[in-house]
Motif scaffolding. Structure first.
Motif, PDB file in Angstrom:
ATOM      1  N   THR A 103       0.865  -1.176   0.000  1.00  0.00           N
ATOM      2  CA  THR A 103       0.000   0.000   0.000  1.00  0.00           C
ATOM      3  C   THR A 103       0.900   1.224   0.000  1.00  0.00           C
ATOM      4  O   THR A 103       1.912   1.255   0.713  1.00  0.00           O
ATOM      5  N   SER A 126      -5.748  -1.994  -6.230  1.00  0.00           N
ATOM      6  CA  SER A 126      -6.987  -1.788  -5.472  1.00  0.00           C
ATOM      7  C   SER A 126      -6.887  -0.454  -4.731  1.00  0.00           C
ATOM      8  O   SER A 126      -5.969  -0.268  -3.934  1.00  0.00           O
ATOM      9  N   SER A 127      -7.775   0.460  -5.066  1.00  0.00           N
ATOM     10  CA  SER A 127      -8.884   0.315  -6.012  1.00  0.00           C
ATOM     11  C   SER A 127      -8.893   1.516  -6.971  1.00  0.00           C
ATOM     12  O   SER A 127      -8.370   2.579  -6.628  1.00  0.00           O
ATOM     13  N   ASP A 132     -11.946  -3.164  -7.367  1.00  0.00           N
ATOM     14  CA  ASP A 132     -10.762  -3.808  -6.818  1.00  0.00           C
ATOM     15  C   ASP A 132      -9.834  -4.355  -7.904  1.00  0.00           C
ATOM     16  O   ASP A 132     -10.166  -4.351  -9.094  1.00  0.00           O
ATOM     17  N   THR A 181      -8.270   4.668  -4.285  1.00  0.00           N
ATOM     18  CA  THR A 181      -8.531   4.388  -2.872  1.00  0.00           C
ATOM     19  C   THR A 181      -7.949   3.023  -2.496  1.00  0.00           C
ATOM     20  O   THR A 181      -7.481   2.270  -3.356  1.00  0.00           O
ATOM     21  N   THR A 182      -8.028   2.715  -1.199  1.00  0.00           N
ATOM     22  CA  THR A 182      -7.681   1.378  -0.722  1.00  0.00           C
ATOM     23  C   THR A 182      -8.882   0.766  -0.018  1.00  0.00           C
ATOM     24  O   THR A 182      -9.802   1.470   0.398  1.00  0.00           O
ATOM     25  N   ARG A 183      -8.875  -0.532   0.119  1.00  0.00           N
ATOM     26  CA  ARG A 183      -9.893  -1.214   0.927  1.00  0.00           C
ATOM     27  C   ARG A 183      -9.633  -0.895   2.398  1.00  0.00           C
ATOM     28  O   ARG A 183      -8.480  -0.728   2.812  1.00  0.00           O
ATOM     29  N   ASN A 184     -10.682  -0.857   3.187  1.00  0.00           N
ATOM     30  CA  ASN A 184     -10.510  -0.461   4.588  1.00  0.00           C
ATOM     31  C   ASN A 184      -9.695  -1.469   5.393  1.00  0.00           C
ATOM     32  O   ASN A 184      -9.175  -1.145   6.463  1.00  0.00           O
ATOM     33  N   GLU A 185      -9.541  -2.692   4.889  1.00  0.00           N
ATOM     34  CA  GLU A 185      -8.744  -3.680   5.612  1.00  0.00           C
ATOM     35  C   GLU A 185      -7.282  -3.238   5.772  1.00  0.00           C
ATOM     36  O   GLU A 185      -6.603  -3.679   6.701  1.00  0.00           O
TER      37      GLU A 185
END
Length: 213
Positions: A103, A126-127, A132, A181-185
């Protein structure tokens, strides 16, 4: 009088260009090592929940297999937002999913490069516009072997995100007008982090190169 053939002329031009090429090479920014093989000086271990162990041994960062994510996060506030290259080497030692997802900042947001996700073969970003790595224009399918070292590199500029695996370019994404953006994980991986998903992995040779404007 000696006849000047095209080959002679080309050789002369190449000789004239050598000092210029050498000078440009000197001016290329040097890569900064973020991991010295001995300690996690620049990183912290994020508490994702259910993460595996993280330790430095035999010159590598060993990520133990966790319930979900296990990884490291860069803890300094000096990571560039654009015009840089990030490179690292990694191998999966156990598991069937991504083992070295990075990331990283993209101007005022973040993005993740996924190698071997969604069961082990999906490569992508992602993303992009909410889609994704498994469902956008960067999606690729590449098989990764356990216990084999891979070289990864991403380049972020104001208009693009590019990525290479073992020197072969696999992503060339135009980011102008796109929502990145990124996934919240992986929120705990901001500003920069490397993680494995339900897999054990080893990471080494993490380097950052700041590029010219």
């Amino acid at each position: 009088m000696r006849t000047i053939t095209p080959a002679i002329a080309l050789s002369a031009l190449l000789l004239l260009a050598l000092p210029i090429v050498a000078e440009e090479a000197k001016q290329q920014p040097k890569a900064k090592s973020l991991f010295d093989g001995k300690r996690l000086e620049h990183f912290e271990i994020p508490q994702f929940g259910g993460e595996g162990t993280v330790e430095v041994k035999d010159g590598v960062i060993a990520l133990g297999q966790g319930v979900m994510l296990t990884g490291i996060t860069y803890k300094q506030d000096d990571f560039p937002r654009s015009n840089y290259e990030l490179s690292w080497e990694a191998r999966r030692t156990m598991g069937i999913d991504f083992f070295a997802a990075a990331t990283f900042p993209v101007q005022d947001s973040y993005c993740s490069f996924i190698p071997g996700g969604w069961g082990g073969a999906v490569v992508g970003l992602s993303s992009i516009d909410g889609a994704d790595a498994s469902e956008n224009e960067t999606t690729k399918y590449i098989a990764f072997k356990d216990n084999q070292w891979y070289q990864f590199k991403i380049r972020v500029t104001d208009k693009k995100i590019e990525a290479w695996i073992d020197g072969k370019q696999v992503i060339d994404a135009n980011t102008e007008g796109k929502k990145i953006t990124t996934r919240n994980e992986v929120d705990l991986s901001h500003p920069m982090g490397i993680v494995a998903w339900q897999s054990a992995a080893e990471i080494r040779k993490i380097e950052l190169r700041v590029l010219g404007e």
